[in-house]
Each structure stands twice: as structure tokens, then as C-alpha cells.
Design a protein around this motif. Structure first.
Motif, PDB file in Angstrom:
ATOM      1  N   ALA A   6       0.831  -1.207   0.000  1.00 52.28           N
ATOM      2  CA  ALA A   6       0.000   0.000   0.000  1.00 52.28           C
ATOM      3  C   ALA A   6       0.861   1.250   0.000  1.00 52.28           C
ATOM      4  CB  ALA A   6      -0.927  -0.002   1.215  1.00 52.28           C
ATOM      5  N   TRP A   7       0.286   2.330  -0.569  1.00 54.35           N
ATOM      6  CA  TRP A   7       0.932   3.633  -0.609  1.00 54.35           C
ATOM      7  C   TRP A   7      -0.096   4.690  -0.210  1.00 54.35           C
ATOM      8  CZ3 TRP A   7       1.168  -0.140  -4.200  1.00 54.35           C
ATOM      9  CH2 TRP A   7       2.433  -0.656  -4.551  1.00 54.35           C
ATOM     10  N   ARG A   8       0.385   5.785   0.338  1.00 55.40           N
ATOM     11  CA  ARG A   8      -0.496   6.904   0.653  1.00 55.40           C
ATOM     12  C   ARG A   8       0.180   8.195   0.204  1.00 55.40           C
ATOM     13  NH1 ARG A   8      -3.000   8.741   6.583  1.00 55.40           N
ATOM     14  NH2 ARG A   8      -4.446  10.320   5.744  1.00 55.40           N
ATOM     15  N   TYR A   9      -0.613   9.075  -0.412  1.00 56.77           N
ATOM     16  CA  TYR A   9      -0.113  10.353  -0.922  1.00 56.77           C
ATOM     17  C   TYR A   9      -0.941  11.482  -0.315  1.00 56.77           C
ATOM     18  CZ  TYR A   9       1.665   7.155  -4.541  1.00 56.77           C
ATOM     19  OH  TYR A   9       2.266   6.120  -5.217  1.00 56.77           O
ATOM     20  N   VAL A  10      -0.265  12.509   0.161  1.00 54.52           N
ATOM     21  CA  VAL A  10      -0.939  13.681   0.710  1.00 54.52           C
ATOM     22  C   VAL A  10      -0.259  14.924   0.156  1.00 54.52           C
ATOM     23  CG1 VAL A  10      -1.535  14.957   2.798  1.00 54.52           C
ATOM     24  CG2 VAL A  10      -1.565  12.455   2.821  1.00 54.52           C
ATOM     25  N   ASP A  11      -1.058  15.874  -0.294  1.00 53.95           N
ATOM     26  CA  ASP A  11      -0.457  17.088  -0.846  1.00 53.95           C
ATOM     27  C   ASP A  11       0.069  17.988   0.273  1.00 53.95           C
ATOM     28  OD1 ASP A  11      -3.132  17.717  -0.042  1.00 53.95           O
ATOM     29  OD2 ASP A  11      -2.976  19.582  -1.161  1.00 53.95           O
ATOM     30  N   GLU A  12       0.929  18.910  -0.099  1.00 56.43           N
ATOM     31  CA  GLU A  12       1.595  19.776   0.865  1.00 56.43           C
ATOM     32  C   GLU A  12       0.603  20.626   1.657  1.00 56.43           C
ATOM     33  OE1 GLU A  12       5.811  22.012   0.472  1.00 56.43           O
ATOM     34  OE2 GLU A  12       4.200  22.890  -0.728  1.00 56.43           O
ATOM     35  N   ALA A  71       1.993  14.756  -9.289  1.00 57.32           N
ATOM     36  CA  ALA A  71       3.108  15.689  -9.363  1.00 57.32           C
ATOM     37  C   ALA A  71       2.764  16.915 -10.187  1.00 57.32           C
ATOM     38  CB  ALA A  71       4.337  14.990  -9.939  1.00 57.32           C
ATOM     39  N   LEU A  72       1.929  16.739 -11.194  1.00 60.93           N
ATOM     40  CA  LEU A  72       1.494  17.879 -12.003  1.00 60.93           C
ATOM     41  C   LEU A  72       0.504  18.754 -11.234  1.00 60.93           C
ATOM     42  CD1 LEU A  72       1.078  16.099 -15.443  1.00 60.93           C
ATOM     43  CD2 LEU A  72       2.724  17.889 -14.915  1.00 60.93           C
ATOM     44  N   LEU A  73      -0.214  18.160 -10.288  1.00 63.49           N
ATOM     45  CA  LEU A  73      -1.182  18.928  -9.504  1.00 63.49           C
ATOM     46  C   LEU A  73      -0.519  19.773  -8.421  1.00 63.49           C
ATOM     47  CD1 LEU A  73      -3.989  16.241  -9.048  1.00 63.49           C
ATOM     48  CD2 LEU A  73      -4.201  18.390 -10.298  1.00 63.49           C
ATOM     49  N   GLY A  74       0.648  19.362  -7.949  1.00 65.42           N
ATOM     50  CA  GLY A  74       1.329  20.117  -6.883  1.00 65.42           C
ATOM     51  C   GLY A  74       2.364  19.260  -6.192  1.00 65.42           C
ATOM     52  N   LYS A  75       2.792  19.694  -5.001  1.00 62.71           N
ATOM     53  CA  LYS A  75       3.791  18.969  -4.228  1.00 62.71           C
ATOM     54  C   LYS A  75       3.094  17.969  -3.302  1.00 62.71           C
ATOM     55  CE  LYS A  75       7.227  22.681  -4.271  1.00 62.71           C
ATOM     56  NZ  LYS A  75       8.072  23.590  -3.434  1.00 62.71           N
ATOM     57  N   TYR A  76       3.527  16.709  -3.386  1.00 59.37           N
ATOM     58  CA  TYR A  76       2.942  15.640  -2.582  1.00 59.37           C
ATOM     59  C   TYR A  76       4.027  14.882  -1.826  1.00 59.37           C
ATOM     60  CZ  TYR A  76      -1.720  15.959  -4.680  1.00 59.37           C
ATOM     61  OH  TYR A  76      -2.974  16.389  -5.073  1.00 59.37           O
ATOM     62  N   LEU A  77       3.633  14.322  -0.695  1.00 57.86           N
ATOM     63  CA  LEU A  77       4.462  13.398   0.058  1.00 57.86           C
ATOM     64  C   LEU A  77       3.886  11.998  -0.103  1.00 57.86           C
ATOM     65  CD1 LEU A  77       4.912  15.436   3.353  1.00 57.86           C
ATOM     66  CD2 LEU A  77       6.593  15.168   1.530  1.00 57.86           C
ATOM     67  N   VAL A  78       4.762  10.984  -0.083  1.00 59.76           N
ATOM     68  CA  VAL A  78       4.316   9.611  -0.264  1.00 59.76           C
ATOM     69  C   VAL A  78       4.846   8.743   0.865  1.00 59.76           C
ATOM     70  CG1 VAL A  78       6.272   9.152  -1.823  1.00 59.76           C
ATOM     71  CG2 VAL A  78       4.295   7.615  -1.824  1.00 59.76           C
ATOM     72  N   HIS A  79       3.998   7.835   1.327  1.00 56.19           N
ATOM     73  CA  HIS A  79       4.401   6.834   2.318  1.00 56.19           C
ATOM     74  C   HIS A  79       4.188   5.456   1.708  1.00 56.19           C
ATOM     75  CE1 HIS A  79       3.729   4.005   5.713  1.00 56.19           C
ATOM     76  NE2 HIS A  79       4.750   4.664   6.218  1.00 56.19           N
ATOM     77  N   ASP A  80       5.243   4.646   1.698  1.00 58.39           N
ATOM     78  CA  ASP A  80       5.219   3.293   1.154  1.00 58.39           C
ATOM     79  C   ASP A  80       5.175   2.318   2.328  1.00 58.39           C
ATOM     80  OD1 ASP A  80       5.759   0.823   0.002  1.00 58.39           O
ATOM     81  OD2 ASP A  80       7.206   1.623  -1.427  1.00 58.39           O
ATOM     82  N   PRO A 168     -10.648  19.414  -4.289  1.00 58.90           N
ATOM     83  CA  PRO A 168      -9.388  18.730  -4.622  1.00 58.90           C
ATOM     84  C   PRO A 168      -9.589  17.507  -5.503  1.00 58.90           C
ATOM     85  CG  PRO A 168      -9.489  19.250  -2.274  1.00 58.90           C
ATOM     86  CD  PRO A 168     -10.858  19.496  -2.839  1.00 58.90           C
ATOM     87  N   LEU A 169     -10.680  16.751  -5.252  1.00 62.50           N
ATOM     88  CA  LEU A 169     -10.933  15.568  -6.070  1.00 62.50           C
ATOM     89  C   LEU A 169     -11.398  15.950  -7.469  1.00 62.50           C
ATOM     90  CD1 LEU A 169     -10.845  14.280  -3.198  1.00 62.50           C
ATOM     91  CD2 LEU A 169     -12.498  12.603  -4.062  1.00 62.50           C
ATOM     92  N   TYR A 170     -12.183  17.003  -7.569  1.00 61.21           N
ATOM     93  CA  TYR A 170     -12.633  17.466  -8.888  1.00 61.21           C
ATOM     94  C   TYR A 170     -11.426  17.811  -9.752  1.00 61.21           C
ATOM     95  CZ  TYR A 170     -14.919  20.409 -12.409  1.00 61.21           C
ATOM     96  OH  TYR A 170     -15.358  20.976 -13.589  1.00 61.21           O
ATOM     97  N   ARG A 171     -10.487  18.547  -9.184  1.00 60.64           N
ATOM     98  CA  ARG A 171      -9.284  18.928  -9.930  1.00 60.64           C
ATOM     99  C   ARG A 171      -8.457  17.691 -10.279  1.00 60.64           C
ATOM    100  NH1 ARG A 171      -4.070  21.167  -8.461  1.00 60.64           N
ATOM    101  NH2 ARG A 171      -3.343  22.578 -10.101  1.00 60.64           N
TER     102      ARG A 171
END
Length: 364
Positions: A6-12, A71-80, A168-171
Motif C-alpha cells: 500500500a501507498w499513501r499520498y498527501v499534498d503539501e 506531481a502535475l497537480l502540486g507537491k505531494y508526500l508519499v508513504h510506502d 481537490p478531487l474534482y481537480r
């Protein structure tokens, strides 16, 4: 189902929360992407995609697409799940670009936006339609997609991708659609390419017809979940007064459930109050020529006397044998017969049919 990884991504800015994982049962593997606004646990506001895969390595293809989009939407952090801690997301973008600007329409209601794409051959088209809504939970966006042969709106496949997306989901889903269509060699239409006034008028007529079809609760494809839209909210804000009374429509989206139907009467216009431009458009020689092209002598008059059901049945027979590039012309023929029959019988006629005739010159 058990998760392999699993992975999780959260924007800045902590507005967008994306979870992805590989899940398995005894017979199959899936790569799943679940998106929600950060901190929003309402399942109605979430969106989930499931991609069947044959082996875990195939998930890397879907994951590369997901990470490129984020990455095109903005800066994100990822947890693996296989590694400790959070890391900045830095995928290889490979020259991809992101254009989320809607068509610039000078008289467009503020609650609605269109994104229009066409193949280079001009035949196949995709139009995305976004509608802002004020719900008790806060601002939400409906996102719908129509795949069709331009400009045959009636013959296209219309579906609601999601009925109530937080911003955020619409974008994010707009970006997903944009990158998918870009990869399929679709070109996005913008104000800068509308050099041909007739072509621009045809596009505007097409967009109007798409909105009307959505307002009427047009059937989509795939599995569907029933979602009621407040017609007062949608029609008054998005269709600039196409609906005056409080009615409710049901439209379908691609999540779960059967196709839905429209509740409430279809918008009608009094023939005595008809726009003079429509009467003028009925005399267009190219429109009149469609009657001679597909109907036998005297058949047009006979169909007008028999009424709406006979007209629609006759045109449907013609559709079955006509090539794709002529389908929009048959839609105009049908509208022409219906309006002429309504004038003769002095009965009500729906606004979509009147709109086709009003803009017929742009399609001929």
C-alpha cells in the motif's frame, strides 16, 4: 481483501488524500486508487478506481500514471508500506503537461464549465462537463463525460463520473481525464483556435445540447449509482433559466445501480411564444433539403400529421442505415419535422428540439 502492498499520498496543503494498494483474493489481483478530501470521511465524497492486474509488477504502470498526475497537480508526500517515513514525490514526468482551464465562453453561467477534446481527424470527440453545486455538506462539483462523434450528441455515451466531488478531487479527476485523452491523441479545444466563426457556433450548439441532455437525466453506461440532483440548483445555475420550477431529476453515474429516469415534466415551450429566429431557421434551404434527401415525396407532410411518435420511429429507421457522419443531419431532420408538426397542431415542443433548429445553420 488482503493488501499485498500500500501507498499513501498527501499534498503539501493537506487538502487531497490518496491511498493506493494492491489487493488480492484467491483468484485475482487489483490495483486500487481511493481519493478523498483530506479529513473527509464521507463515502459519498470519495472516488475509487479498481484496475485488474495479472501480477504485482503490472501495478507499476498504473502507479506511474497516478504519480505523474499528482506531481502535475502540486507537491505531494508519499508513504510506502514497505518503507518507513514520508518522502517527497518526484516521478519522471516525461514531458507531460496539464491544462485544466475550461473553455472561455463569454455568456457562460459561473456554475458550469466545459472541457472539449477532439481527435485530429475531427470525428471522435469527448466533452467534460463540470457543474458546481451548493450542498448541505458544502461546495461540490458534478463531473460528467460524453464520448461521441462530433457533433452527434444524441448518439454519444454520456456518463456521470461522480455526482459530488470536493474541489481537490474534482481537480484531480479532471487531470486524470486530461492526461488519458492526451495519451489517446485528443486535442483540447481552447479560445485560441476558434478562428472559424461557423465552427465556433457549431461547438456552442453542441455544448448546449450536451447540457440539455444531462438535465433530462440522460442514460449513461456501465454500472450506476442513483443520484438525485436538485433541478432548481442545477438548471437555474447551470442552464441559465432552462428550468423555472422546482423539480427533481435523477441521473446515473458509473458507480453502481441501474439506469435512472427523469422525474417531472420535460421542459416545453409554447409554440405561440417561439423565438422568431427559429421560424427563420426552418426556411434554411440546407435544412429543407434534408427532407428531400431522406423522405419520399409527400412523406414529410404525412409524418407531420401523424405526430411525434411516427416522426421519431421513421427517423430511427433511417438512423439504422445511415453512416456515422450523417447521424447529426438526421437529428436535424427529426427536429425539423417535430417543430413543423407542432406549428401545425399548435402544441408544446421541448426546448432541446427548438435549440437544434435555432442552431441548425452551424451544423449544416
Amino acid at each position: 481483501m488482503p493488501k499485498v502492498r500500500a501507498w499513501r499520498y498527501v499534498d503539501e496543503g493537506r487538502t487531497h488524500d490518496v491511498q493506493a494498494w494492491i489487493e488480492t483474493d484467491e483468484k485475482r489481483l487489483r490495483y486500487v486508487v481511493h481519493e478523498q478530501a483530506f479529513g473527509d470521511e464521507d463515502p459519498l465524497d470519495a472516488h475509487e478506481d479498481k484496475h485488474p492486474i495479472a501480477s504485482p509488477w503490472e501495478a507499476t504502470i498504473h502507479q506511474a500514471d497516478l504519480e505523474a498526475r499528482l506531481a502535475l497537480l502540486g507537491k505531494y508526500l508519499v508513504h510506502d508500506s514497505a518503507r518507513p517515513g514520508w518522502l517527497p514525490l518526484r516521478p519522471a514526468l516525461q514531458g507531460k503537461n496539464l491544462d485544466l482551464a475550461p473553455l472561455r465562453l463569454p455568456d457562460k453561467p459561473p456554475a458550469i464549465e466545459f472541457h472539449h477534446y477532439q481527435r485530429l481527424d475531427g470525428a471522435r470527440a469527448v466533452t467534460l462537463l463540470g457543474v458546481a453545486q451548493e450542498l448541505p455538506a458544502g461546495p461540490r462539483h458534478l463531473l460528467a463525460r460524453l464520448d461521441y462523434r462530433y457533433p452527434d450528441v444524441d448518439g454519444g455515451n454520456l456518463r456521470v463520473i461522480h455526482p459530488r466531488l470536493p474541489a481537490p478531487l474534482y481537480r484531480s479527476l479532471l487531470a486524470h481525464q486530461h492526461l488519458e485523452l492526451h495519451g489517446l491523441q485528443f486535442r483540447k479545444t481552447g479560445e485560441g483556435i476558434r478562428a472559424d466563426p461557423q465552427g465556433w457556433a457549431a461547438l456552442r450548439a453542441t455544448l448546449d445540447a450536451i447540457l440539455e441532455r444531462l438535465l433530462q437525466g440522460a442514460q449513461g453506461s456501465g454500472q450506476a449509482r442513483r443520484t438525485e440532483l436538485d433541478a432548481t440548483q442545477l438548471a437555474l445555475r447551470a442552464a441559465a433559466g432552462a428550468s423555472k420550477g422546482p423539480r427533481r431529476y435523477e441521473v446515473e453515474d458509473e458507480h453502481a445501480g441501474p439506469a435512472t429516469t427523469v422525474k417531472g415534466p420535460k421542459p416545453k415551450g409554447m409554440i405561440d411564444e417561439m423565438d422568431p429566429d427559429i421560424l427563420t431557421a426552418l426556411q434554411n434551404p440546407k435544412l429543407v433539403a434534408l427532407h428531400a434527401r431522406w423522405l419520399k415525396p409527400g412523406e414529410s407532410e404525412a409524418l407531420q400529421k401523424e405526430g411525434e411518435l411516427a416522426i421519431r420511429a421513421a427517423v430511427n429507421k433511417l438512423r439504422a442505415a445511415a453512416p456515422p457522419q450523417d447521424q447529426h443531419l438526421l437529428s436535424l431532420l427529426e427536429a425539423s419535422l417535430l417543430v413543423r408538426a407542432a406549428l401545425t397542431s399548435r402544441v408544446r415542443i421541448d426546448k432541446e428540439t427548438l435549440g437544434r433548429i435555432k442552431h441548425a445553420g452551424a451544423w449544416l
